[in-house]
Design a protein around this motif. Structure first.
Motif, PDB file in Angstrom:
ATOM      1  N   THR A  17       1.040  -1.199   0.026  1.00 29.51           N
ATOM      2  CA  THR A  17      -0.001   0.032   0.072  1.00 29.51           C
ATOM      3  C   THR A  17       0.812   1.045  -0.040  1.00 29.51           C
ATOM      4  O   THR A  17       1.628   1.415   0.753  1.00 29.51           O
ATOM      5  N   PRO A  24      -3.963   8.366  -1.162  1.00 30.72           N
ATOM      6  CA  PRO A  24      -3.694   6.951  -1.146  1.00 30.72           C
ATOM      7  C   PRO A  24      -3.736   6.458  -2.752  1.00 30.72           C
ATOM      8  O   PRO A  24      -4.533   6.787  -3.265  1.00 30.72           O
ATOM      9  N   TRP A  27      -3.646   0.349  -3.210  1.00 30.26           N
ATOM     10  CA  TRP A  27      -4.151  -0.439  -2.001  1.00 30.26           C
ATOM     11  C   TRP A  27      -3.970  -1.846  -2.318  1.00 30.26           C
ATOM     12  O   TRP A  27      -4.154  -2.561  -2.957  1.00 30.26           O
ATOM     13  N   ASN A  28      -3.133  -2.392  -1.408  1.00 31.03           N
ATOM     14  CA  ASN A  28      -2.916  -3.731  -0.950  1.00 31.03           C
ATOM     15  C   ASN A  28      -2.677  -4.723  -2.399  1.00 31.03           C
ATOM     16  O   ASN A  28      -3.697  -5.664  -2.657  1.00 31.03           O
ATOM     17  N   ARG A 219      -5.603  -0.825  -7.318  1.00 34.18           N
ATOM     18  CA  ARG A 219      -5.496  -2.047  -6.748  1.00 34.18           C
ATOM     19  C   ARG A 219      -5.563  -3.007  -8.003  1.00 34.18           C
ATOM     20  O   ARG A 219      -6.033  -2.538  -8.981  1.00 34.18           O
ATOM     21  N   GLY A 250     -10.243   7.260   1.969  1.00 35.86           N
ATOM     22  CA  GLY A 250      -8.689   7.324   1.892  1.00 35.86           C
ATOM     23  C   GLY A 250      -8.010   8.805   2.083  1.00 35.86           C
ATOM     24  O   GLY A 250      -7.112   8.721   2.761  1.00 35.86           O
TER      25      GLY A 250
END
Lengths: 260, 464, 467
Positions: A17, A24, A27-28, A219, A250
């Motif tokens: 992340t 942000p 993500w992940n 993502r 975020g």
């Protein structure tokens, strides 16, 4: 948490992340790159493709996540990874020739305080030949066209004799001839068992040039062989616009200084 | 009172007035330079105008020595001559910089550096050479001599000439600012848009530089050619940390400039006593007001940095601490709710020790959160230790709803392992306000269960 | 001997004394200042390439309070020791380092950008320094007059022990650069790549800043803190006009720095009234001006000469093309191009020139044997002119086609001094364009390729080629 597979993949990303300038961006991200393949990283603008590459190379800080190259950390496996950045990041008026730029790829191998040897310069010249620019070796870089500049950067990466190549938009703004040269080189690399992850913006050519694809929009949408993953539905999800709520929440979180 | 300020006289008042007028006149163009990221241009201008000023001085002195100019004529012509000299070299500097950039393909800062250092060297050369004739004091040129300048008054009025000059400069700057406010604002913010609307952005830019040069020259007497940079940059920078609108920034810059002048002179009078105390020497000398003005301006800037109500460091620390407390309080509510949900038959609530353990937080922090919650009436002592009140339960329900909705949202769009879902939602739930909650529910089409199978509590119409 | 003769004799012997370095003082000063110039030039080149040229200005201004504070401390500790130079230099170094750290810290505030941070630091520290200095100068102990030497320098009065510090500092600086030249090159050119390759970019930056501070503090003794930045900005900008390569730039910058130092010292020895520091800087400015004009790589003189010739060529091509267009309706008769007269009024009707601009152009064409005058304002193309006119028209129309159909393909071989337009396009594209012109746009006829070997001077010029 460590993974030790028997044949460590060239790149293994776990739960990455990244927050970049108060937003942000990734993500992940979970991804394992297969060896000896050409992988396209595809997504809309602002999807975090360049950010991914930079975060992998520790050029920007990660909020969370583990990254392993060939089963080791980046510091340990640096020699095996080569980076071809976007062309726009450099000052083209800088007093260096094409030959000089390619030679820079060998500085790491030469080490501290050592001067640049003849052998190193010869190697650099060979790399320039491989990309078809041997005649332009002594030109100052602002005298090269866009495609030629891109090829110089590629030669700089080639000279490192790495096993994994990370490239950020190498095909942006180059002419057809350069594009063919670059893809030819990449295919040669693949046949030598090397892997390349390439941020690519032209959807038309993904199937023609690449074996695998990683669809990214902040993502991972999907990842895998082009034949199975690169289809209309996945593309719709990738390009279907930003997740507004994700963005909103975020943003609040980053503002408050927490990104977990 | 026998402090350093007990001898305050008319001279001191005039000094402060002159300095304040000069500083305020500088603050106006300085604000725009700051916003356009051209603060160093002010530095360059003040260096570059030096040779012109010195040449003008020398010319006047030559005229005086040759008998063509009387002493009073000299005083009268001094300022216009300075302006003309400075204007010539200033324009020359600007033109040369531009030509160097264009013809030599040089970078703007490199071109600027070459031109202004050369001009400054020339100016210094002239100053040092003519210093022998005791006409120009190099120190005075560099950092001014307010104390002397005040003595030069206009005729019988007793008003120092410098006051008139700086007041005029301030008035000109203010009028130009008011008349061209819209254009300046637009050109500074978005040059291309201005051009496309037909506003001559380049000419406005040149005019800004010209006005800055003129202001620098006017302030020259008071603070010298080097410290004028402080007046161009520091008050606007201070004002920018304190407000968000251009108008307030401009007004703030002017106010800060005036305060700087007053503070600078007060400090200049007070500092010798301090130095004497520290270094145990005795003296009755004073310190340059201009120097102290620069110090005071820097200090005000630092103060704004720390204490600015909106952007200051202290404010940031406070906000962060406050947020941490809020999150902890909400976590407590969440834990209590889930306990009730999980074991509805058991006595509700939990004791402090187990709460602290569950939340992995220091006992004193927990204690603070609990007392805060109790004061707001969301928990009360009872059950196994503390338990939710009805109000508290409603709020907790809303939090848990946010949490589970967020988990569902993530599961829909992400490929996330289940354990991670909970962790992520735990972090995010504190930032999901009522509107976001509603939007989530709508997007997910009013789900009843989260990915783990837990029931999503229904919406409450009086959420926090 | 007349007074005039004795005066000139005096002048000559004086000059000889200086130039032959018979004067001990001049030798010392020359030695130290040249060393300073060389080291300053080298370090300045690195700072310029790292895009931090004005950091030296901030460092030098920020050093002033350190000098004042060091003086006061030393004086109060042991009276009369306030002017111990190493102590003052140490104070200057600490103060300069603090200033740069301060500027960096301020740059982190989002609303204050880098230039404002530098300007605030500069003015704040300098203000403190001035305050201290004016106070010290008024002290009864009175030795403080020497402190203003740091402001303005005492280039002409350097002592042997001052030279030592300059020599040591300069030697270290140049030595570090020699050892780390490839690392610094990489740092300045592509710091992101360097970071990705594992080089300690931050550490190298700190090292470079330390070298700058060192040169600034040491150089203040010579030209003063107000002018030391000039020694680091003028030589590299001058050197840039002579070379396009990294290491030659470094060493040339050092050489120019040394040369301007030498020139300045000699000059100020001859005319003692001139402050040496300012003269040294001004010699640097002179060398810069010469480089700017006559530098072999980017000097304005060479580019202007090329440009003027180019402009003339463009003007002639325009004229010839206009002639061709006027004569086009008569092309069915074989010798129309050379026989049919062109009236000046027809050219004017084209709307491209005013009468004032047309007439000298026509005269130029006549001198170049492209046109000959028929009557007063009627002209004809010569044989040479005919070929040139065909070429000009052809080039122009091919270029138009290219823009319309191929504008998204960049030119290959971007050799900016390309003379002939055709050489800049790849052959297969050229063929395609020609075919396309002939088949698709009959209205736009392309003149046939003149079979005479074309004179490069008469073909399309570089500006038509550049997109």
């Amino acid at each position: 948490m460590h993974f030790m597979n028997n044949a460590s993949p060239p790149l293994n990303v776990h739960d990455l992340t990244v927050a970049y300038q108060r937003q942000p961006v990734l993500w992940n991200v979970d991804y394992a790159a297969p060896a000896a393949r050409l992988v396209a990283i595809v997504g809309p603008n602002g999807a975090g493709k360049s950010t991914l590459i930079k975060a992998l190379l520790e050029l920007i800080p990660r909020a969370t996540g583990e990254v392993q190259f060939f089963g080791q950390s980046y510091a340990e496996s640096r020699q095996r990874v080569a980076y071809v950045p976007q062309r726009t990041t450099v000052d083209w008026d800088f007093p260096v020739t094409a030959h000089d730029v390619v030679t820079m790829g060998l500085y790491g191998r030469l080490g501290w305080f050592r001067p640049v040897t003849r052998a190193a310069r010869l190697e650099a010249l060979e790399a320039l030949e491989r990309v078809g620019l041997a005649d332009f070796a002594r030109r100052q870089i602002s005298q090269l066209s866009g495609g030629q500049q891109q090829r110089v950067f590629l030669a700089r990466a080639l000279v490192q004799r790495a096993d994994l190549y990370l490239m950020d938009e190498p095909f942006a703004g180059v002419d057809a001839a350069t594009e063919r040269t670059i893809i030819g080189l990449l295919q040669a690399l693949r046949s030598e068992g090397k892997t390349a992850l390439v941020v690519h913006h032209d959807l038309q050519t993904v199937q023609e040039y690449f074996d695998d694809v990683l669809l990214l929009n902040m993502r991972v949408i999907a990842a895998g062989p082009v034949a199975t993953v690169f289809n209309a539905e996945n593309l719709k999800r990738t390009y279907g616009g930003k997740l507004a709520l994700l963005d909103q929440v975020g943003h609040q979180m980053v503002l408050a200084g927490r990104t977990q | 009172m026998n402090g350093p300020w007990s001898d305050w006289g008319l001279i001191d008042t005039w000094i402060v007035i002159t300095a304040a007028l000069a500083a305020m006149a500088c603050a106006l163009p300085g604000t725009f330079l700051l916003l356009r990221r051209e603060s160093l241009m002010g530095d360059a201008l003040s260096h570059a105008t030096l040779p012109g000023i010195v040449l003008a001085f020398l010319a006047l002195h030559a005229l005086e020595d040759a008998g063509w100019l009387s002493a009073s004529g000299f005083a009268a012509w001094r300022h216009p001559a300075l302006f003309v000299g400075a204007a010539i070299t200033g324009v020359l500097c600007g033109v040369l910089t531009e030509k160097l950039q264009r013809w030599g393909r040089m970078e703007p800062s490199a071109a600027l550096g070459v031109v202004y250092t050369s001009f400054f060297a020339l100016g210094l050369l002239l100053v040092r050479t003519s210093a022998d004739q005791a006409h120009i004091d190099p120190g005075c040129v560099l950092y001014g001599n307010l104390e002397m300048v005040i003595t030069d008054t206009i005729g019988r009025t007793g008003i120092p000439r410098a006051v008139a000059v700086n007041a005029a400069m301030l008035a000109i700057n203010a009028v130009l600012l008011i008349v061209f406010y819209k254009e300046l604002q637009l050109c500074t913010f978005d040059r291309d848009l201005a051009r496309s609307l037909g506003i001559p952005a380049d000419r406005i830019h040149l005019a800004l530089i010209a006005i800055t040069g003129a202001t620098v020259v006017a302030a020259f007497d008071s603070v010298g050619s080097i410290l004028v940079i402080a007046m161009l940059v520091a008050p606007p920078a201070t004002a920018i940390l304190l407000s968000d609108r251009l108008q307030s920034v401009l007004i703030g810059a002017v106010v800060v400039a005036a305060v700087t002048a007053l503070g600078g002179h007060l400090a200049a009078l007070a500092v010798p006593a301090v130095i004497e105390g520290v270094f145990r020497t005795t003296t009755t000398s004073s310190v340059s007001t201009a120097g102290m003005m620069a110090v005071v301006s820097g200090t005000l800037f630092l103060a704004a940095w720390c204490f600015s109500p909106r952007h200051g460091l202290l404010r940031q620390w406070y906000d962060r601490a406050h947020l941490r407390q809020r999150i902890l309080s909400e976590d407590v509510l969440g834990v209590l709710y889930r306990l009730e949900e999980l074991r509805p038959d058991v006595t509700p609530g939990a004791d402090r020790a187990s709460l602290a353990a569950t939340l992995s937080v220091a006992p004193w922090r927990l204690w603070r959160a609990l007392s805060r919650l109790t004061k707001r009436g969301w928990i009360e002592p009872g059950g196994q230790g503390v338990m939710l009140t009805d109000v508290g339960r409603t709020i907790a329900r809303g939090l848990v709803r946010s949490h589970r909705l967020w988990e569902s949202y993530l599961a829909k769009h992400f490929i996330v392992p289940d354990q991670r879902l909970h962790q992520l939602a735990e972090a995010a739930e504190h930032f999901v306000g009522p509107q976001v909650q509603q939007a989530l529910a709508e997007e997910l089409e009013q789900p009843l269960h989260d990915p783990h199978g837990s029931k999503i509590p229904p919406a409450d119409h009086n959420t926090r | 001997m007349s007074p005039f003769e004795s005066l000139s004799l005096l002048a000559v012997t004086e000059w000889a004394r200086v130039f032959l370095l018979r004067d001990y003082n001049t030798r010392i000063v020359l030695c130290g200042t040249v060393l300073l110039g060389i080291a300053g030039g080298v370090i300045g080149a690195l700072m310029l390439l790292r895009k931090r040229a004005l950091v030296a200005d901030v460092a030098s201004h920020a050093a002033l309070p350190g000098i004042g504070a060091a003086y006061l401390l030393m004086e109060s500790y042991r009276p009369d020791s306030g002017r111990w130079v190493p102590g003052l230099l140490l104070g200057a170094t600490i103060s300069a380092a603090l200033g740069l750290l301060f500027a960096q810290g301020m740059g982190r505030i989002r609303r204050i950008k880098e230039d404002a941070a530098l300007a605030i630091t500069l003015s704040l520290f300098f203000g403190v320094g001035i305050a201290l200095l004016t106070w010290i100068q008024a002290l009864p102990t009175g030795h403080a007059a020497g402190l203003s030497e740091f402001l303005f320098g005492k280039a002409a009065a350097l002592l042997a022990r001052d030279i030592t510090s300059i020599a040591v500092a300069g030697g270290i600086a140049v030595g570090v650069v020699v050892l780390l030249r490839k690392e610094f090159c990489l740092l300045c050119f592509d710091s992101e790549y360097a970071l990705a390759s594992g080089w300690p970019v931050h550490g190298l930056d700190v090292l470079l800043t330390a070298l700058v501070i060192m040169m600034t503090v040491v150089g203040m003794q010579s030209v003063g803190l107000l002018l030391i930045v000039a020694l680091m900005v003028l030589p590299p900008t001058a050197a840039r006009f002579w070379t396009d390569r990294f290491e030659p730039l470094l060493w040339l910058s050092g050489t120019i720095g040394g040369a301007s130092a030498a020139g300045g010292v000699i000059l100020s020895a001859l005319v003692p009234k001139f402050a040496a520091g300012a003269v040294i800087v001004l010699s640097g400015s002179l060398l810069f001006a010469l480089s700017f004009l006559f530098g072999t790589r980017r000097g304005v003189w060479w580019r202007y000469r090329g440009t003027a010739a180019t402009q003339r060529q463009i003007a002639l091509d325009d004229l010839l093309r206009a002639c061709y267009e006027i004569l086009e309706p008569y092309l069915h008769s074989p010798d129309a191009l050379t026989e049919h007269p062109i009236a000046q009024s027809e050219l004017l009707q084209k709307g491209r020139w005013s009468l004032a601009r047309l007439q000298p152009l026509l005269r130029l064409a006549e001198r170049s044997d492209l046109l000959r005058r028929d009557f007063q304002d009627r002209w004809r193309l010569t044989a040479t002119g005919r070929r040139a006119a065909i070429q000009a028209a052809r080039n122009h129309r091919l270029w138009e086609l290219y823009l319309i159909h191929y504008a998204d393909i960049p030119l290959v071989g971007a050799d900016r001094s390309a003379d002939a337009f055709e050489h800049s396009l790849r052959p297969e594209i050229l063929e395609q364009l020609e075919t396309m012109l002939e088949t698709q746009s009959p209205r736009l006829t392309v003149p046939s390729n003149p079979h005479a070997p074309h004179d490069p001077k008469l073909s399309a010029t570089a500006t038509e080629v550049r997109p």
